[in-house]
Scaffold this motif. Structure first.
Motif, PDB file in Angstrom:
ATOM      1  N   ASP A 229       0.822  -1.217   0.000  1.00  0.00           N
ATOM      2  CA  ASP A 229       0.000   0.000   0.000  1.00  0.00           C
ATOM      3  C   ASP A 229       0.856   1.267   0.000  1.00  0.00           C
ATOM      4  O   ASP A 229       0.332   2.378   0.082  1.00  0.00           O
ATOM      5  CB  ASP A 229      -0.925   0.005   1.224  1.00  0.00           C
ATOM      6  CG  ASP A 229      -1.907  -1.168   1.163  1.00  0.00           C
ATOM      7  OD1 ASP A 229      -2.227  -1.608   0.036  1.00  0.00           O
ATOM      8  OD2 ASP A 229      -2.310  -1.656   2.234  1.00  0.00           O
ATOM      9  N   HIS A 230       2.167   1.095  -0.014  1.00  0.00           N
ATOM     10  CA  HIS A 230       3.073   2.257  -0.035  1.00  0.00           C
ATOM     11  C   HIS A 230       3.681   2.430  -1.419  1.00  0.00           C
ATOM     12  O   HIS A 230       3.778   1.476  -2.194  1.00  0.00           O
ATOM     13  CB  HIS A 230       4.207   2.059   0.978  1.00  0.00           C
ATOM     14  CG  HIS A 230       3.815   2.383   2.380  1.00  0.00           C
ATOM     15  ND1 HIS A 230       3.000   1.570   3.130  1.00  0.00           N
ATOM     16  CD2 HIS A 230       4.128   3.442   3.171  1.00  0.00           C
ATOM     17  CE1 HIS A 230       2.821   2.106   4.318  1.00  0.00           C
ATOM     18  NE2 HIS A 230       3.481   3.244   4.375  1.00  0.00           N
ATOM     19  N   ARG A 231       4.147   3.645  -1.671  1.00  0.00           N
ATOM     20  CA  ARG A 231       5.024   3.870  -2.823  1.00  0.00           C
ATOM     21  C   ARG A 231       6.443   3.896  -2.264  1.00  0.00           C
ATOM     22  O   ARG A 231       6.719   4.659  -1.321  1.00  0.00           O
ATOM     23  CB  ARG A 231       4.675   5.207  -3.498  1.00  0.00           C
ATOM     24  CG  ARG A 231       3.289   5.215  -4.138  1.00  0.00           C
ATOM     25  CD  ARG A 231       2.925   6.600  -4.663  1.00  0.00           C
ATOM     26  NE  ARG A 231       2.791   7.560  -3.585  1.00  0.00           N
ATOM     27  CZ  ARG A 231       1.708   8.326  -3.379  1.00  0.00           C
ATOM     28  NH1 ARG A 231       0.663   8.246  -4.188  1.00  0.00           N
ATOM     29  NH2 ARG A 231       1.674   9.180  -2.376  1.00  0.00           N
ATOM     30  N   VAL A 232       7.311   3.090  -2.830  1.00  0.00           N
ATOM     31  CA  VAL A 232       8.688   2.984  -2.320  1.00  0.00           C
ATOM     32  C   VAL A 232       9.628   3.588  -3.362  1.00  0.00           C
ATOM     33  O   VAL A 232       9.609   3.187  -4.528  1.00  0.00           O
ATOM     34  CB  VAL A 232       9.043   1.509  -2.034  1.00  0.00           C
ATOM     35  CG1 VAL A 232      10.499   1.381  -1.599  1.00  0.00           C
ATOM     36  CG2 VAL A 232       8.106   0.939  -0.950  1.00  0.00           C
ATOM     37  N   HIS A 233      10.418   4.575  -2.940  1.00  0.00           N
ATOM     38  CA  HIS A 233      11.284   5.310  -3.867  1.00  0.00           C
ATOM     39  C   HIS A 233      12.751   5.059  -3.524  1.00  0.00           C
ATOM     40  O   HIS A 233      13.158   5.282  -2.377  1.00  0.00           O
ATOM     41  CB  HIS A 233      11.027   6.820  -3.747  1.00  0.00           C
ATOM     42  CG  HIS A 233       9.579   7.177  -3.828  1.00  0.00           C
ATOM     43  ND1 HIS A 233       8.945   7.464  -5.016  1.00  0.00           N
ATOM     44  CD2 HIS A 233       8.627   7.264  -2.857  1.00  0.00           C
ATOM     45  CE1 HIS A 233       7.659   7.740  -4.770  1.00  0.00           C
ATOM     46  NE2 HIS A 233       7.449   7.615  -3.467  1.00  0.00           N
ATOM     47  N   ALA A 234      13.520   4.632  -4.488  1.00  0.00           N
ATOM     48  CA  ALA A 234      14.971   4.480  -4.282  1.00  0.00           C
ATOM     49  C   ALA A 234      15.645   5.816  -4.557  1.00  0.00           C
ATOM     50  O   ALA A 234      15.367   6.461  -5.572  1.00  0.00           O
ATOM     51  CB  ALA A 234      15.516   3.425  -5.235  1.00  0.00           C
ATOM     52  N   VAL A 235      16.514   6.246  -3.647  1.00  0.00           N
ATOM     53  CA  VAL A 235      17.264   7.489  -3.864  1.00  0.00           C
ATOM     54  C   VAL A 235      18.754   7.220  -3.678  1.00  0.00           C
ATOM     55  O   VAL A 235      19.147   6.252  -3.036  1.00  0.00           O
ATOM     56  CB  VAL A 235      16.814   8.632  -2.909  1.00  0.00           C
ATOM     57  CG1 VAL A 235      15.406   9.095  -3.230  1.00  0.00           C
ATOM     58  CG2 VAL A 235      16.924   8.217  -1.439  1.00  0.00           C
ATOM     59  N   ASN A 236      19.558   8.128  -4.274  1.00  0.00           N
ATOM     60  CA  ASN A 236      21.022   8.053  -4.166  1.00  0.00           C
ATOM     61  C   ASN A 236      21.566   9.419  -3.839  1.00  0.00           C
ATOM     62  O   ASN A 236      20.984  10.423  -4.242  1.00  0.00           O
ATOM     63  CB  ASN A 236      21.651   7.675  -5.513  1.00  0.00           C
ATOM     64  CG  ASN A 236      21.248   6.317  -5.942  1.00  0.00           C
ATOM     65  OD1 ASN A 236      20.297   6.191  -6.690  1.00  0.00           O
ATOM     66  ND2 ASN A 236      21.948   5.322  -5.478  1.00  0.00           N
ATOM     67  N   PHE A 237      22.697   9.439  -3.197  1.00  0.00           N
ATOM     68  CA  PHE A 237      23.354  10.710  -2.903  1.00  0.00           C
ATOM     69  C   PHE A 237      24.802  10.575  -3.378  1.00  0.00           C
ATOM     70  O   PHE A 237      25.687  10.171  -2.621  1.00  0.00           O
ATOM     71  CB  PHE A 237      23.260  11.006  -1.399  1.00  0.00           C
ATOM     72  CG  PHE A 237      21.837  11.091  -0.930  1.00  0.00           C
ATOM     73  CD1 PHE A 237      21.118  12.276  -1.068  1.00  0.00           C
ATOM     74  CD2 PHE A 237      21.192   9.983  -0.399  1.00  0.00           C
ATOM     75  CE1 PHE A 237      19.784  12.348  -0.662  1.00  0.00           C
ATOM     76  CE2 PHE A 237      19.861  10.054   0.012  1.00  0.00           C
ATOM     77  CZ  PHE A 237      19.172  11.235  -0.120  1.00  0.00           C
ATOM     78  N   PRO A 238      25.060  10.887  -4.666  1.00  0.00           N
ATOM     79  CA  PRO A 238      26.345  10.563  -5.270  1.00  0.00           C
ATOM     80  C   PRO A 238      27.543  11.258  -4.607  1.00  0.00           C
ATOM     81  O   PRO A 238      28.667  10.807  -4.774  1.00  0.00           O
ATOM     82  CB  PRO A 238      26.197  11.056  -6.724  1.00  0.00           C
ATOM     83  CG  PRO A 238      24.732  11.274  -6.930  1.00  0.00           C
ATOM     84  CD  PRO A 238      24.114  11.509  -5.594  1.00  0.00           C
ATOM     85  N   GLY A 239      27.326  12.306  -3.834  1.00  0.00           N
ATOM     86  CA  GLY A 239      28.464  12.993  -3.196  1.00  0.00           C
ATOM     87  C   GLY A 239      28.975  12.291  -1.951  1.00  0.00           C
ATOM     88  O   GLY A 239      29.909  12.778  -1.297  1.00  0.00           O
ATOM     89  N   ASP A 240      28.396  11.150  -1.609  1.00  0.00           N
ATOM     90  CA  ASP A 240      28.784  10.487  -0.366  1.00  0.00           C
ATOM     91  C   ASP A 240      29.687   9.291  -0.681  1.00  0.00           C
ATOM     92  O   ASP A 240      29.230   8.298  -1.248  1.00  0.00           O
ATOM     93  CB  ASP A 240      27.522  10.017   0.379  1.00  0.00           C
ATOM     94  CG  ASP A 240      27.842   9.442   1.741  1.00  0.00           C
ATOM     95  OD1 ASP A 240      29.034   9.360   2.094  1.00  0.00           O
ATOM     96  OD2 ASP A 240      26.894   9.074   2.462  1.00  0.00           O
ATOM     97  N   PRO A 241      30.979   9.362  -0.289  1.00  0.00           N
ATOM     98  CA  PRO A 241      31.875   8.243  -0.604  1.00  0.00           C
ATOM     99  C   PRO A 241      31.666   7.013   0.292  1.00  0.00           C
ATOM    100  O   PRO A 241      32.186   5.951   0.011  1.00  0.00           O
ATOM    101  CB  PRO A 241      33.270   8.840  -0.368  1.00  0.00           C
ATOM    102  CG  PRO A 241      33.073  10.014   0.529  1.00  0.00           C
ATOM    103  CD  PRO A 241      31.669  10.498   0.335  1.00  0.00           C
ATOM    104  N   TYR A 242      30.896   7.185   1.381  1.00  0.00           N
ATOM    105  CA  TYR A 242      30.644   6.073   2.321  1.00  0.00           C
ATOM    106  C   TYR A 242      29.143   5.990   2.584  1.00  0.00           C
ATOM    107  O   TYR A 242      28.677   6.219   3.699  1.00  0.00           O
ATOM    108  CB  TYR A 242      31.374   6.312   3.649  1.00  0.00           C
ATOM    109  CG  TYR A 242      32.867   6.393   3.543  1.00  0.00           C
ATOM    110  CD1 TYR A 242      33.645   5.246   3.625  1.00  0.00           C
ATOM    111  CD2 TYR A 242      33.503   7.625   3.364  1.00  0.00           C
ATOM    112  CE1 TYR A 242      35.026   5.316   3.519  1.00  0.00           C
ATOM    113  CE2 TYR A 242      34.881   7.704   3.262  1.00  0.00           C
ATOM    114  CZ  TYR A 242      35.638   6.546   3.340  1.00  0.00           C
ATOM    115  OH  TYR A 242      37.009   6.622   3.235  1.00  0.00           O
ATOM    116  N   PRO A 243      28.317   5.706   1.578  1.00  0.00           N
ATOM    117  CA  PRO A 243      26.867   5.885   1.748  1.00  0.00           C
ATOM    118  C   PRO A 243      26.195   4.785   2.573  1.00  0.00           C
ATOM    119  O   PRO A 243      25.814   3.737   2.047  1.00  0.00           O
ATOM    120  CB  PRO A 243      26.346   5.893   0.308  1.00  0.00           C
ATOM    121  CG  PRO A 243      27.348   5.115  -0.466  1.00  0.00           C
ATOM    122  CD  PRO A 243      28.660   5.247   0.221  1.00  0.00           C
TER     123      PRO A 243
END
Ligand code: ABU
Length: 367
Positions: A229-243
């Motif tokens: 029942d949720h919308r699940v969104h994948a996100v990235n933060f490319p400026g993080d070398p240790y994400p």
């Protein structure tokens, strides 16, 4: 004693019941692939392992107890985990590691969505059994709240096939790490679903999940199927070398307002959902410190790892003067909380807690 109700749909509704971690018996675990990939190359932690020094455990517990007392003083119920023996090795048919991690921070392990608390798969071998620290609480909630859903994601095998071997070097360098992060090449492979709960932010009907070292795409897909029942969104933060873990990178404060780490900017394509719905994403203030405290895995950006008590009130670490000043300008009432000497145990004010009950229901903020 009030009976438990498990209910929490977002990061900002009025908080009434929370779990606060403990530093008891926390260990620096021995080398293993996913953990080593996160330890900064110039860190004092490289090559060390064993039980954390008792004076640091005592100090961290003093601060965590103080935070728990502060929350209780504001009428918030606080529960604490029951530490297992973290000196015990973790052994399964697929791997062995000589010690465990601890019962800090609970946010990494427990994901509360509505009336459900979901135990994450985790992605470090040393954290495979960490959910056991919280089982006494889960059993109690199960007895007290007839609507409570206690769920556990499939335990991963965590064989070597889960980790990219090129991350095993301790001399990768920042430029290469950033190149890999931009290409979404992380230490974890797509062998099986993996996620840490602290990679997930809850926005009512929408779950925003960081794809990085501790959560892979299969883990995000597993969450999508688990929460239909949720919308699940994948996100990235490319400026993080240790994400790892989204909560020192992207911090919702109230409906319509999110702090974003200025070194880990959300890419334009991923901002659209927020901007279309009139949300502001503002750069977080700079941390007050140039380096993390000793024996700490996390970055200085724990400055923005805050606990929102309600849409007008936020707990900020007491030495983070710039972050407190910014919160004040954003119209938040700021409660300073001393916690820096507990950072080494796994994080800041958001990390060291896990929601049990916030007022409010599931809203659709991004129709
Ligand atoms: N657990 C949050 C750590 C994130 C960071 O090191 O920036």
């Amino acid at each position: 004693m009030t009976k438990t109700i498990v209910n929490s749909w977002n990061e900002w509704d009025p908080l009434r019941h929370v779990i606060v971690g403990r530093a008891d018996d926390c260990h620096i675990p021995p080398a293993e692939p996913a953990l080593d990939a996160k330890v900064p190359e110039d860190s004092d932690m490289r090559g060390q392992w064993g039980r954390r020094p008792q004076d640091t455990i005592d100090r961290a517990n003093e601060l965590l107890d103080g935070f728990a007392a502060l929350l209780e003083g504001r009428g918030i119920r606080v529960d604490r985990p029951t530490p297992i023996d973290h000196a015990q090795p973790a052994t399964t048919p697929d791997f062995h590691t000589d010690s465990q991690f601890g019962c800090m921070p609970p946010r990494d392990v427990l994901l509360t969505v509505g009336s459900e608390i979901l135990e994450a798969t985790m992605s470090y071998r040393c954290r495979w059994f960490e959910y056991l620290n919280y089982r006494p609480l889960m059993q109690r909630y199960f007895e007290e709240d007839p609507r409570f859903r206690h769920e556990s994601a499939p335990k991963p095998r965590l064989t070597d096939a889960d980790y990219h071997p090129d991350y095993l070097s301790d001399k990768i360098g920042n430029a290469k790490r950033l190149e890999w992060a931009a290409a979404k090449h992380f230490v974890t492979t797509e062998e099986e679903p993996l996620f840490d709960a602290a990679d997930v932010l809850r926005f009512g009907r929408d779950l925003v999940v960081q794809h990085g070292f501790t959560t892979n795409l299969k883990g995000i897909e597993w969450l999508r199927r688990h929460f239909p029942d949720h919308r699940v969104h994948a996100v990235n933060f490319p400026g993080d070398p240790y994400p790892i873990h989204i909560d020192a990178t992207f911090t919702p404060l109230r409906p319509g307002l999110i702090l974003n780490n200025p070194q880990r900017r959300l890419p334009d394509a991923q901002r659209q959902m927020f901007e279309r719905n009139g949300w502001d994403i503002v750069d977080a203030a700079q941390p007050a410190h140039n380096s993390p405290p000793p024996l700490c895995y996390s970055s200085t950006w724990l400055s923005m790892n805050v606990l929102v008590l309600d849409p007008k009130t936020v707990c900020v670490e007491a030495s983070e003067v710039y972050q407190m000043e910014q919160m004040d300008k954003l119209g938040m009432n700021v409660i300073p909380v001393a916690l820096r000497d507990a950072y080494a145990f796994g994080g800041g004010l958001h990390c060291c807690t896990a929601d049990v009950y916030r007022e409010g229901q599931c809203e659709d903020y991004f129709p």
